[in-house]
Structures are given as C-alpha cells and as structure tokens.
Design a protein around this motif. Structure first.
Motif, short mmCIF file in Angstrom:
data_model
loop_
_atom_site.label_atom_id
_atom_site.label_comp_id
_atom_site.label_asym_id
_atom_site.label_seq_id
_atom_site.Cartn_x
_atom_site.Cartn_y
_atom_site.Cartn_z
N UNK A 1 0.76 -1.22 0.04
CA UNK A 1 0.01 -0.10 0.07
C UNK A 1 0.77 1.28 0.01
N UNK A 2 2.06 1.29 -0.36
CA UNK A 2 2.95 2.41 -0.45
C UNK A 2 2.99 3.17 -1.80
N UNK A 3 2.22 2.55 -2.97
CA UNK A 3 2.37 3.36 -4.15
C UNK A 3 1.12 4.14 -4.29
N UNK A 4 1.94 5.40 -4.79
CA UNK A 4 0.91 6.56 -5.24
C UNK A 4 1.08 6.52 -6.78
N UNK A 5 0.14 5.45 -7.67
CA UNK A 5 0.51 5.40 -8.94
C UNK A 5 0.44 6.42 -9.96
N UNK A 6 -0.65 7.19 -9.61
CA UNK A 6 -0.79 8.41 -10.23
C UNK A 6 0.29 9.33 -10.49
N UNK A 7 0.67 9.67 -9.37
CA UNK A 7 1.94 10.47 -9.27
C UNK A 7 3.34 9.68 -9.75
N UNK A 8 3.36 8.59 -9.30
CA UNK A 8 4.44 7.73 -10.08
C UNK A 8 4.64 7.57 -11.42
N UNK A 9 3.51 7.51 -12.25
CA UNK A 9 3.51 7.28 -13.67
C UNK A 9 3.82 8.74 -14.25
N UNK A 10 3.22 9.84 -13.68
CA UNK A 10 3.71 11.14 -14.15
C UNK A 10 5.19 11.42 -14.17
N UNK A 11 5.67 11.17 -12.74
CA UNK A 11 7.13 11.23 -12.80
C UNK A 11 7.90 10.43 -13.56
N UNK A 12 7.49 9.16 -13.52
CA UNK A 12 8.23 7.97 -14.28
C UNK A 12 8.46 8.35 -15.85
N UNK A 13 7.21 8.72 -16.36
CA UNK A 13 7.14 8.95 -17.81
C UNK A 13 7.86 10.11 -18.32
N UNK A 14 7.89 11.20 -17.41
CA UNK A 14 8.44 12.33 -17.68
C UNK A 14 9.94 12.12 -17.59
#
Length: 243
Positions: A189-202
């Motif tokens: 339960x530690x993953x903020x997927x929305x923020x992670x995807x934005x940062x990761x793709x960028x």
C-alpha cells in the motif's frame, strides 16, 4: 502536474548522467515537497522502473551494456527486492530516513576513494553473485533506491569490470530490483500510482539527455557534480531528522 513533470525530467537527467536508479535523487525531493517517507519511496520505485528500462535500452544501443556481467546479481536483486515492501512497513518513517541518510553518506564517502580498475574480469561463484544481489536488492529497495550505487563498486573492485560497463550494468540491475520493489510496495500500500506514472514517464526524456551528456563530459566534472549533489542530500536529511 507541471511541477511533477519537471521533477521527472530532472530526476531522469541525473539518473542517466550518474548511472543511478533515481531514488537517491527523488526521495529527498519528494520529502522536501511534503510527501511522507513511505509514499515518497513508492513513487521513486515507480520512476525507477521507467528510467532503468529505458536507460538500459540506450546503454545496450551504444554498446556499453554486457548482460552476462550482471545477470545472476540481477536475479538475486529481484528476489531481495520482493521483501522490500514488508521491510518498509516494519520500520517507522524516521528509521527509514536514517537508513537513507546512512546510504547517502556512504555514497558521498565512497566518491573520495578511487576504486582500482583491472584489465581482466575475475570469475566468481554464481551462487555468491546471487546472494550479493539478494542483499543489495532487499536493502536498497526498502529505502527506495535502485542499488546501483553498491553494485558498481562491487563490479569494479571485485569483479574487475570496466567502470563505464559497470555503470551500465548497475542501471540494468535496477530494472530487476525496481520491478520487484514495485510489486512488493504496491502490495504493502505504499504506491501512489498516479504521481509515480507522471514522474516516471516524464523522466524518460531526462534519461535520454543524461546518458547523452554522460558520453560527452569529462569524468572529473561528472565526479565534482555528483559530490555536490550528495553533500546537498546529506545536509538536507541531517536538517530534516535532527533539526
């Protein structure tokens, strides 16, 4: 949204330039932006999945990635990182920040000691390589870093791998540790997927620039810049924990 995109580009650039997974850069920045420690680690793990895969593709394309060097260490790293979510849940945020501080301090101190390079590779037992990866993967992914900072000196100092190839192999190791770390942290339960995807793709755009610059700049300048970075990280963490 724009701030996260910019953050991803900067983290990707530094990740590609210094051959690290990105967590060492991203976690302190996210802490400074107000994210709690476990969520910051989870976002960093997502970013590392993107930057390590794309960065390793670019390194393979330019001929600096040798899969045989790191395969068994990477498999061990995957197994170790699968434990990381549970380990992170066990520790408090302050303890995780202290572990991260120790890791960053080690990284800084190591930069002042030259790792001797050798002309020929030294062959080691495959089981030993697996357990090296297992240890590094479990420890590093618990605090949201890829582990290449530990893998590179092992490859150069003990396996006699060329430094540039060791840096590329370190980033390849992060693919295994970050994918397993993502699974483990997501289940915890530690993953903020929305923020992670934005940062990761960028970060992919930044990785491309960083790897390009890595091939162009002199080693001495690269070393000075990473020292400045780690001094900043260590200073901030000391202020955050003890200030």
């Amino acid at each position: 949204m724009l701030a996260l995109i910019f953050l991803g580009i900067v983290v990707g650039l530094l990740s590609g330039f210094f051959g690290i997974g990105g967590g060492t850069i991203l976690v302190p920045l996210l802490l400074a932006l107000g994210y709690n420690t476990k969520v910051a680690i989870g976002i960093a793990v997502v970013q590392m999945v993107f930057s390590s895969i794309y960065g390793s593709y670019l390194n393979k394309k330019n001929g600096s990635l040798d899969f045989s060097i790191v395969l068994y260490i990477a498999i061990g790293g995957f197994a170790g990182a699968m434990l990381s979510g549970g380990l992170a849940s066990y520790f408090s945020d302050t303890t995780l920040e202290l572990i991260f501080l120790l890791f960053a301090t080690f990284a800084l101190v190591r930069l002042f000691f030259k790792v001797e390079e050798h002309k020929e590779h030294r062959k080691l037992n495959k089981i030993l390589l697996f357990f090296i990866g297992l240890s590094v993967g479990s420890i590093s992914m618990t605090i949201g870093v890829g582990g290449s900072l530990l893998i590179v000196p092992i490859l150069v100092g003990f396996l006699h791998v060329d430094l540039k190839r060791a840096i590329s192999a370190g980033l390849f190791f992060v693919i295994f540790s970050s994918v397993a770390g993502f699974i483990s942290h997501y289940m915890s339960g530690h993953i903020d997927l929305h923020t992670g995807l934005i940062v990761g793709i960028s970060s992919l755009f930044g990785v491309y620039i960083g790897i390009y610059l890595k091939q162009k700049v002199k080693h001495a300048l690269q070393r000075k810049l990473i020292i400045i970075f780690y001094v900043s990280v260590v200073s901030y963490l000391i202020y955050r924990i003890f200030g």
